[in-house]
Design a protein around this motif. Structure first.
Motif, PDB file in Angstrom:
ATOM      1  N   TRP A 143      30.089   2.438  -8.173  1.00  0.00           N
ATOM      2  CA  TRP A 143      30.789   1.327  -8.828  1.00  0.00           C
ATOM      3  C   TRP A 143      32.094   1.019  -8.106  1.00  0.00           C
ATOM      4  O   TRP A 143      32.441  -0.127  -7.890  1.00  0.00           O
ATOM      5  N   ARG A 144      32.792   2.101  -7.700  1.00  0.00           N
ATOM      6  CA  ARG A 144      34.062   1.903  -7.011  1.00  0.00           C
ATOM      7  C   ARG A 144      33.855   1.399  -5.581  1.00  0.00           C
ATOM      8  O   ARG A 144      34.763   0.832  -4.981  1.00  0.00           O
ATOM      9  N   GLY A 145      32.679   1.614  -5.069  1.00  0.00           N
ATOM     10  CA  GLY A 145      32.388   1.180  -3.702  1.00  0.00           C
ATOM     11  C   GLY A 145      32.794   2.175  -2.643  1.00  0.00           C
ATOM     12  O   GLY A 145      32.669   1.892  -1.450  1.00  0.00           O
ATOM     13  N   ASP A 146      33.243   3.340  -3.064  1.00  0.00           N
ATOM     14  CA  ASP A 146      33.765   4.305  -2.091  1.00  0.00           C
ATOM     15  C   ASP A 146      32.720   5.312  -1.627  1.00  0.00           C
ATOM     16  O   ASP A 146      32.983   6.082  -0.692  1.00  0.00           O
ATOM     17  N   ARG A 147      31.568   5.320  -2.270  1.00  0.00           N
ATOM     18  CA  ARG A 147      30.519   6.240  -1.858  1.00  0.00           C
ATOM     19  C   ARG A 147      29.228   5.472  -1.636  1.00  0.00           C
ATOM     20  O   ARG A 147      28.821   4.662  -2.470  1.00  0.00           O
ATOM     21  N   LYS A 148      28.641   5.767  -0.495  1.00  0.00           N
ATOM     22  CA  LYS A 148      27.406   5.095  -0.118  1.00  0.00           C
ATOM     23  C   LYS A 148      26.467   6.118   0.492  1.00  0.00           C
ATOM     24  O   LYS A 148      26.909   7.000   1.233  1.00  0.00           O
ATOM     25  N   TYR A 149      25.196   5.971   0.208  1.00  0.00           N
ATOM     26  CA  TYR A 149      24.194   6.846   0.798  1.00  0.00           C
ATOM     27  C   TYR A 149      23.013   6.013   1.247  1.00  0.00           C
ATOM     28  O   TYR A 149      22.705   4.981   0.643  1.00  0.00           O
ATOM     29  N   TYR A 150      22.380   6.505   2.307  1.00  0.00           N
ATOM     30  CA  TYR A 150      21.279   5.759   2.907  1.00  0.00           C
ATOM     31  C   TYR A 150      20.079   6.667   3.128  1.00  0.00           C
ATOM     32  O   TYR A 150      20.228   7.867   3.370  1.00  0.00           O
ATOM     33  N   VAL A 160      32.869   6.500 -11.865  1.00  0.00           N
ATOM     34  CA  VAL A 160      32.992   5.334 -10.983  1.00  0.00           C
ATOM     35  C   VAL A 160      32.676   5.670  -9.535  1.00  0.00           C
ATOM     36  O   VAL A 160      32.475   4.765  -8.721  1.00  0.00           O
ATOM     37  N   HIS A 161      32.626   6.961  -9.214  1.00  0.00           N
ATOM     38  CA  HIS A 161      32.301   7.364  -7.849  1.00  0.00           C
ATOM     39  C   HIS A 161      30.844   7.803  -7.719  1.00  0.00           C
ATOM     40  O   HIS A 161      30.391   8.152  -6.632  1.00  0.00           O
ATOM     41  N   ASP A 162      30.128   7.779  -8.804  1.00  0.00           N
ATOM     42  CA  ASP A 162      28.745   8.276  -8.792  1.00  0.00           C
ATOM     43  C   ASP A 162      27.788   7.282  -8.156  1.00  0.00           C
ATOM     44  O   ASP A 162      27.955   6.069  -8.296  1.00  0.00           O
ATOM     45  N   THR A 163      26.797   7.815  -7.491  1.00  0.00           N
ATOM     46  CA  THR A 163      25.722   7.002  -6.940  1.00  0.00           C
ATOM     47  C   THR A 163      24.408   7.469  -7.553  1.00  0.00           C
ATOM     48  O   THR A 163      24.380   8.420  -8.333  1.00  0.00           O
ATOM     49  N   ALA A 164      23.334   6.815  -7.188  1.00  0.00           N
ATOM     50  CA  ALA A 164      22.022   7.181  -7.729  1.00  0.00           C
ATOM     51  C   ALA A 164      20.988   7.002  -6.628  1.00  0.00           C
ATOM     52  O   ALA A 164      20.852   5.906  -6.066  1.00  0.00           O
ATOM     53  N   LEU A 165      20.264   8.080  -6.338  1.00  0.00           N
ATOM     54  CA  LEU A 165      19.296   8.045  -5.254  1.00  0.00           C
ATOM     55  C   LEU A 165      17.846   7.949  -5.751  1.00  0.00           C
ATOM     56  O   LEU A 165      16.958   7.629  -4.960  1.00  0.00           O
ATOM     57  N   GLY A 200       0.779  -1.224   0.000  1.00  0.00           N
ATOM     58  CA  GLY A 200       0.000   0.000   0.000  1.00  0.00           C
ATOM     59  C   GLY A 200       0.812   1.275   0.000  1.00  0.00           C
ATOM     60  O   GLY A 200       0.250   2.370   0.126  1.00  0.00           O
ATOM     61  N   LYS A 201       2.123   1.149  -0.148  1.00  0.00           N
ATOM     62  CA  LYS A 201       2.979   2.331  -0.128  1.00  0.00           C
ATOM     63  C   LYS A 201       3.784   2.440  -1.411  1.00  0.00           C
ATOM     64  O   LYS A 201       3.912   1.483  -2.171  1.00  0.00           O
ATOM     65  N   GLU A 202       4.340   3.624  -1.604  1.00  0.00           N
ATOM     66  CA  GLU A 202       5.186   3.856  -2.759  1.00  0.00           C
ATOM     67  C   GLU A 202       6.544   3.187  -2.542  1.00  0.00           C
ATOM     68  O   GLU A 202       7.008   2.997  -1.410  1.00  0.00           O
ATOM     69  N   ARG A 203       7.179   2.881  -3.647  1.00  0.00           N
ATOM     70  CA  ARG A 203       8.548   2.383  -3.569  1.00  0.00           C
ATOM     71  C   ARG A 203       9.444   3.487  -3.017  1.00  0.00           C
ATOM     72  O   ARG A 203       9.299   4.658  -3.374  1.00  0.00           O
ATOM     73  N   GLU A 204      10.386   3.105  -2.155  1.00  0.00           N
ATOM     74  CA  GLU A 204      11.274   4.108  -1.576  1.00  0.00           C
ATOM     75  C   GLU A 204      12.728   3.664  -1.645  1.00  0.00           C
ATOM     76  O   GLU A 204      13.044   2.467  -1.588  1.00  0.00           O
ATOM     77  N   PHE A 205      13.572   4.633  -1.743  1.00  0.00           N
ATOM     78  CA  PHE A 205      15.015   4.428  -1.763  1.00  0.00           C
ATOM     79  C   PHE A 205      15.492   3.944  -0.409  1.00  0.00           C
ATOM     80  O   PHE A 205      15.030   4.433   0.636  1.00  0.00           O
ATOM     81  N   VAL A 206      16.425   3.013  -0.401  1.00  0.00           N
ATOM     82  CA  VAL A 206      17.016   2.516   0.843  1.00  0.00           C
ATOM     83  C   VAL A 206      18.506   2.858   0.915  1.00  0.00           C
ATOM     84  O   VAL A 206      18.963   3.472   1.876  1.00  0.00           O
ATOM     85  N   ALA A 207      19.257   2.448  -0.102  1.00  0.00           N
ATOM     86  CA  ALA A 207      20.703   2.659  -0.072  1.00  0.00           C
ATOM     87  C   ALA A 207      21.265   2.561  -1.478  1.00  0.00           C
ATOM     88  O   ALA A 207      20.683   1.919  -2.346  1.00  0.00           O
ATOM     89  N   THR A 208      22.416   3.189  -1.681  1.00  0.00           N
ATOM     90  CA  THR A 208      23.105   3.120  -2.956  1.00  0.00           C
ATOM     91  C   THR A 208      24.605   3.064  -2.734  1.00  0.00           C
ATOM     92  O   THR A 208      25.108   3.546  -1.707  1.00  0.00           O
TER      93      THR A 208
END
Length: 126
Positions: A52-59, A103-108, A41-49
């Motif tokens: 490619w290099r693995g050096d940047r993470k967002y939650y 390679v350092h890019d993420t996507a939210l 019953g809810k919208e899809r939501e972002f959790v984590a990203t």
């Protein structure tokens, strides 16, 4: 990139679980990876990203400090370690791959993602 998530299940409040996402072909392309979830019953939501290099993470704020995204590029796997689970974490979890420029890019944003897996179900009992 064909994605396959696994590792979901039934967990008690306060418990831990690790989700896995197989991402064959990711190493050859510049893909950031993400985890999303959708509760009934809810919208899809972002959790984590993760980049490619693995050096940047967002939650997402709702999981920060409890969830950890990681990867094994040799195995082309992405993981989501979830600790201190709460009933509100109950959802269908998807892994996704986003073609990015660097390679350092993420996507939210979900709209940034090109490939989605079938997902895996997590239920947290109270």
């Amino acid at each position: 990139v064909q994605l396959q998530a696994s590792g979901g299940g039934l967990v008690q409040t306060g418990g831990s679980l690790r989700l896995s996402c197989s991402a064959p072909g990711r190493r050859a392309g510049n893909y950031a990876m993400g985890w999303f979830r959708q509760a009934p019953g809810k919208e899809r939501e972002f959790v984590a990203t993760i980049s490619w290099r693995g050096d940047r993470k967002y939650y997402a704020d709702s999981v920060k400090g409890r969830f950890t995204i990681s990867q094994d590029m040799d195995e082309e796997m992405v993981y989501l370690r979830m600790n201190n689970l709460k009933p509100e974490d109950t959802a269908h979890y998807f892994c996704a791959a986003a073609r990015v420029y660097g390679v350092h890019d993420t996507a939210l944003l979900g709209s940034q993602y090109n490939y989605w897996g079938q997902g895996t179900e997590l239920t947290v009992s109270s």
